[in-house]
Design an enzyme around this catalytic site. Structure first.
Site, PDB file in Angstrom:
ATOM      1  CG  ASP A   1      39.419  39.553  42.028  1.00  0.00           C
ATOM      2  OD1 ASP A   1      38.580  39.200  41.192  1.00  0.00           O
ATOM      3  OD2 ASP A   1      40.468  40.165  41.742  1.00  0.00           O
TER       4      ASP A   1
ATOM      5  NE  ARG B   1      35.894  43.669  35.034  1.00  0.00           N
ATOM      6  CZ  ARG B   1      36.710  42.870  35.649  1.00  0.00           C
ATOM      7  NH1 ARG B   1      36.541  42.610  36.911  1.00  0.00           N
ATOM      8  NH2 ARG B   1      37.706  42.313  35.006  1.00  0.00           N
TER       9      ARG B   1
END
Length: 182
Positions: free
Chosen positions: A119, A105
Site C-alpha cells: 500500500d 496474491r
C-alpha cells in the site's frame, strides 16, 4: 494538483525529474510456493531496490500483528519502506500491484489473508482522492502496524499537518511484536 505534477514529470528529461519521497506499507500472512510471509516482504524490498526509478531505500524492522479483519487467519508480518522515486503516484500504484502479482496474491475476501499487500502510504506531500488511489492511505493514522514502523523510519514526519508523534497509534504496541530476523 497531482495531474499537473504527473504531466510535468512526463515532459522533463531524466536529469530534470524530481525525486519524491514515498512510504509504502508491506504486509503478508500467507505462505505459498514462492515463500513465507517474511520472504514475500524481502522479495518485494529487493525488487524495489533494483528498480532504477527508486533510490535511497530504507526499511523498518519487521513486526507481527494480529489481523485487522477476520480473525480466522494467521498473524501478519508488516514493515514500511521509505524511498525516493521518479515514478508518478499512479505508476507507483501499478508497480505495487505488480509486486503483489509477483507474490501470487489472490483476493479471497476483504481484509483477508494474502501473500503480499503493498500500500502506498504517502507520496511526498500530495493528496489524492480517486477511486483507485487515496493518498495519504485511508486509515493510516489509526493503524499501529503502519504508524509504528513508519515512525521508526521517519520520527520527524508530518502527516496531514500533524507530527507523526501526535498520532496515538504511532506509539501503541497493542497486538504488535518486533520480529527478530536471522
Amino acid at each position: 494538483m497531482n495531474s499537473h505534477l504527473e504531466t510535468s514529470n512526463a515532459n522533463k528529461s531524466s536529469n530534470d525529474i524530481s525525486w519524491v519521497t514515498c512510504y509504502v506499507g508491506l504486509g503478508s500472512n500467507l505462505e505459498n510456493e514462492l515463500g513465507s510471509p517474511v520472504e514475500h516482504l524481502q522479495q518485494a524490498i529487493l525488487t524495489m531496490q533494483e528498480k532504477k526509478q527508486i533510490r535511497a531505500v530504507r526499511v523498518s524492522s519487521f513486526y507481527t500483528s494480529a489481523p485487522m479483519g477476520p480473525q480466522d487467519q494467521p498473524d501478519f508480518v508488516n514493515a514500511v519502506v521509505g524511498f525516493e522515486t521518479t515514478l508518478t503516484a499512479f505508476e507507483l500504484l501499478a508497480f505495487c500491484q505488480a509486486l503483489e502479482q509477483q507474490a501470487k496474491r489472490a483476493r479471497l475476501r476483504r481484509w483477508g489473508e494474502r501473500s503480499l499487500d503493498v500500500d502506498i502510504l504517502l507520496y511526498g506531500d500530495i493528496k489524492i482522492s480517486e477511486p483507485q488511489l487515496t493518498i495519504p492511505h485511508a486509515g493510516l493514522h489509526e493503524r499501529n502496524f503502519v504508524l509504528l514502523p513508519l515512525r521508526e523510519l521517519a520520527p520527524e514526519l508530518i502527516i496531514l499537518n500533524k507530527p507523526i508523534t501526535d498520532y496515538a497509534s504511532s506509539d501503541d504496541w497493542t497486538g504488535l511484536k518486533l520480529l527478530k530476523l536471522n
